[in-house]
Enzyme design. Sequence first.
Site: not given
Lengths: 583, 583
Positions: B44, B126, B162, B330
């Site tokens: 996609e 889509k 999707c 850190g």
Amino acid sequence: MPQLRLALNQIDATVGDLAANSASIVQWTRHSAEQGAHLVAFPEMVLTGYPVEDLALRPSFVEASRTALRALAGQLADEGYGEIPVIVGYLDRCETAQPKYGQPAGAPQNAAAVLHRGEVALTFAKHHLPNYGVFDEFRYFVPGDTLPVVRVRGVDVALAICEDLWQDGGRVPATRSAGAGLLVSINASPYEQNKDDTRLELVRKRAQEAGCTTAYLAMIGGQDELVFDGDSIVVDAAGEVVARAPQFAEGCVVLDLELPAAGAVPEGVVDDGLRIEHVVLSDEPLPPYEAELTGGYAERLDDAEEVYSALVVGLRAYAAKNGFRSVLIGLSGGIDSALVAAIACDALGAQQVYGVSMPSKYSSDHSKDDAAELARRTGLNFRTVPIEPMFDAYMGSLGLTGLAEENLQSRLRGTMLMAISNQEGHIVLAPGNKSELAVGYSTLYGDSVGAYGPIKDVYKTAIFRLAEWRNRAAAERGQVPPIPENSITKPPSAELRPDQVDTDSLPDYPVLDGILELYVDRDQGARAITAAGFDEETVARVLRLVDTAEYKRRQYPPGTKISAKGFGKDRRLPITNRWRELG
Amino acid sequence: MPQLRLALNQIDATVGDLAANSASIVQWTRHSAEQGAHLVAFPEMVLTGYPVEDLALRPSFVEASRTALRALAGQLADEGYGEIPVIVGYLDRCETAQPKYGQPAGAPQNAAAVLHRGEVALTFAKHHLPNYGVFDEFRYFVPGDTLPVVRVRGVDVALAICEDLWQDGGRVPATRSAGAGLLVSINASPYEQNKDDTRLELVRKRAQEAGCTTAYLAMIGGQDELVFDGDSIVVDAAGEVVARAPQFAEGCVVLDLELPAAGAVPEGVVDDGLRIEHVVLSDEPLPPYEAELTGGYAERLDDAEEVYSALVVGLRAYAAKNGFRSVLIGLSGGIDSALVAAIACDALGAQQVYGVSMPSKYSSDHSKDDAAELARRTGLNFRTVPIEPMFDAYMGSLGLTGLAEENLQSRLRGTMLMAISNQEGHIVLAPGNKSELAVGYSTLYGDSVGAYGPIKDVYKTAIFRLAEWRNRAAAERGQVPPIPENSITKPPSAELRPDQVDTDSLPDYPVLDGILELYVDRDQGARAITAAGFDEETVARVLRLVDTAEYKRRQYPPGTKISAKGFGKDRRLPITNRWRELG
């Protein structure tokens, strides 16, 4: 024709504070009743505040809203207002919706109810859901599919919520199909520059489409990034303005209307698949009475005052709703922090405003003087804390140069402000403007520090206009202009290295802002911007700065949304995006 | 039955980098062709990268995508691959859409094309648009209204994108109605814990509904807050898994399929209003050949390795796509920064990882030792810069106490990291975990400093599991476990005052995380959480912490999204919200 006295309560609400919002609704209903109103309306989602965002997806909050609505209906009746129908926006859920993948969990709805005789007489949900700009309502809500019509004193009143008027189709033509005599739309429409003009034309057009008098009730106040400017409007079926409420002021517009008598209401589905839901609350028209109340027509603010008012209202709401009484501002002597200080003094009172001058070895004398002069003129609390000892400590350990050294100074000031904030309890205001944020001319964790950026959506050229307007307004009222002339007239500088001025790094602000407006607010490309009359090389330079500044912008604190398209939800480039407008 | 060799290219893409994405598509098509593929697919929006967010609303970018697609079709043909149909996701616009208030400007579409013989043979968009969780596709896209079917070597291949598979209705039943012999769905489905299992069941179910072999092609890599885990799947019409690609690895799955011969395709509109668009690319089945390639079935990673891999892939992508080669961390000696360092070393190599120990007078000896030991074990670049001189400079000027003094130390470290970052060019990583961020146990502009928070979506209890898994995995490979045992076993502490430990302020982490998961990830209320077996008073305490910590969380940098519902787009409470789960 039947008469009706309509009360439109243009009020503020706080997201989540069901108790306070309920109390406010009761108080304003009382006021409306005292004015003799026969129908009372409140803004969109007034019971929960707007926008509730992810709270809509929390079932316990949805239930709390529903419970509060029923309690409110009872309380209004207990206090003797049961006979007056009251339209109240709240958060509900759709009881008939089947769980479906892709639909908001629990099927929440941006709803409104008509409360009458201690009961919830009718409920409905927003039909058109906005999902652009500052809105994300497809994430949170299931749309409504009815046209609600309540008969009040022999008048059929159709109801709508905000976006129902903005988008074509749906409840406006359905109101005409239903033959309603009045359309009441309740809103929480966020402020944008010049939106008042757009809104007026919209309501005039929709009233003519609906074929009846249309009342547009607005919210006022501020919620996080949003400002609500009020400006409720009533227009008749011909599109003529009948009444208009003030901008940026809480209040109740009460007016007498003469409206068509209710006839036969069609049954079943009308326009856009909407099913008419008709509830008769009171069939009999009122005995004729002398119409006395016109609702009035408030004067419009001019452009500078309008924007300035939005900034003041937004900051005041943000501080109050976060539980802060006082604010803290780093004062550089420049125009940005000076304007922020003036806004803060107007929003909260100078005694609640704390300013700190944090000079470095690169700070000019005039900067220090201008900061002190601002404090003197406004009466804000002022102190000076030099950053040299901290600067020396870092330089001794790290030996920084160039940009690292420049940014260090800005970050030392950010740390200083947060330390004072933590120690004394003021909320820190960030002084960044839209021009410098757009091009990344600021220091992350430095001048960007702050919970709220009052001018983050204001271009630098507009900063000058607002400062001049504020000083002029003070002079006209015989007050001391708050902002030192020198802060307005001197060349803008970050003062992080010797003799630095903004134009070392940026084009002149009128050029920069002109290009930014086309690129950022209007999504135009390099070719169109050059065609609009800007120098090609300057356009290329500015676009590159914007394209590479997105990362810094993401880190910026929330603030008042002023522009047609700010940097908030309207501009969410993927951080690591590699596309550049220029190759 | 006709045969077809299908190539599924499970690859990464960078948002906006049309040139690099095009080059990658050409390269992988070449690879597919060398494997003898007859039909080639890419994920996609592979041409533009995913998610493009506001770039969809910029017309010049939409045009750039369309132009790049045509150029790509030409290039593939020029290189001799014109006869192989190639399915490519890209950004398009709907040319027939009328401008409409509330519709995305320019009518952009999440589209895909079939490239063939140097031309764009077919395009579609889509159909189902997701607008929940990390998705905002109603903001950006206009849905497609066709069922695209291409005939390839005598097989009708239906196509989907999707969400078309995730939501009920639409292209899956339409595929059955069209009588297609193969359904290819291209995806950019972000990683969530355990989503691979959900996805597998989904594809099996949809294949049975579609009535044909179904290929689910996934993206891999990372884009800003999202990680794509790969795991492409092919199942047959009975729902049996035919092939499964590796997790978190770029590659090409090639397999021989035997598929039903194309028959008569119905014309007009089928399920859900979809119009069948049928294009015949090659009608004649291939001459029968010996099926050799099966696509394979990659082993699944266990839970800890899966999450750890997602964190590594996400960080690697973020650094690379932002143009950074090295990172700065850190190092406190605690488990959070140690795990972040281990992830960074795995993502970029220890020579690209810079660690700084920044002890204060409250830092224990074991903290300093553990930080040094971590550096020794991993080989990262290590230095120590005490913050005492800076701390003394601020305290001398401001005289801070309590929380202000605690936060100051954390902010001095943030400023230190940013100074080194600006001076040397490393990107700073923030060490915050999901547990402490949820309850606001961190310092704004202090330990929250960083462009990327690799573990911001990982609960503290999972941090321990990941650290133990990483050490065990090293031991099994005969390597030095990177994380000092003492960092794992000692009680967590912020070390901002003498003898401070996290449990001074918070419940034990297993309890805290259990409550957080129900409240934050599952939207459950106080009553339900207590009913799940947690102590009522502890629940009340944790919920109050979460409800009041939203402000801090908003300021937190982006990072990898791991949990089912992280703090990203899934949790956007209004900042000034006054609603508390507990009164």
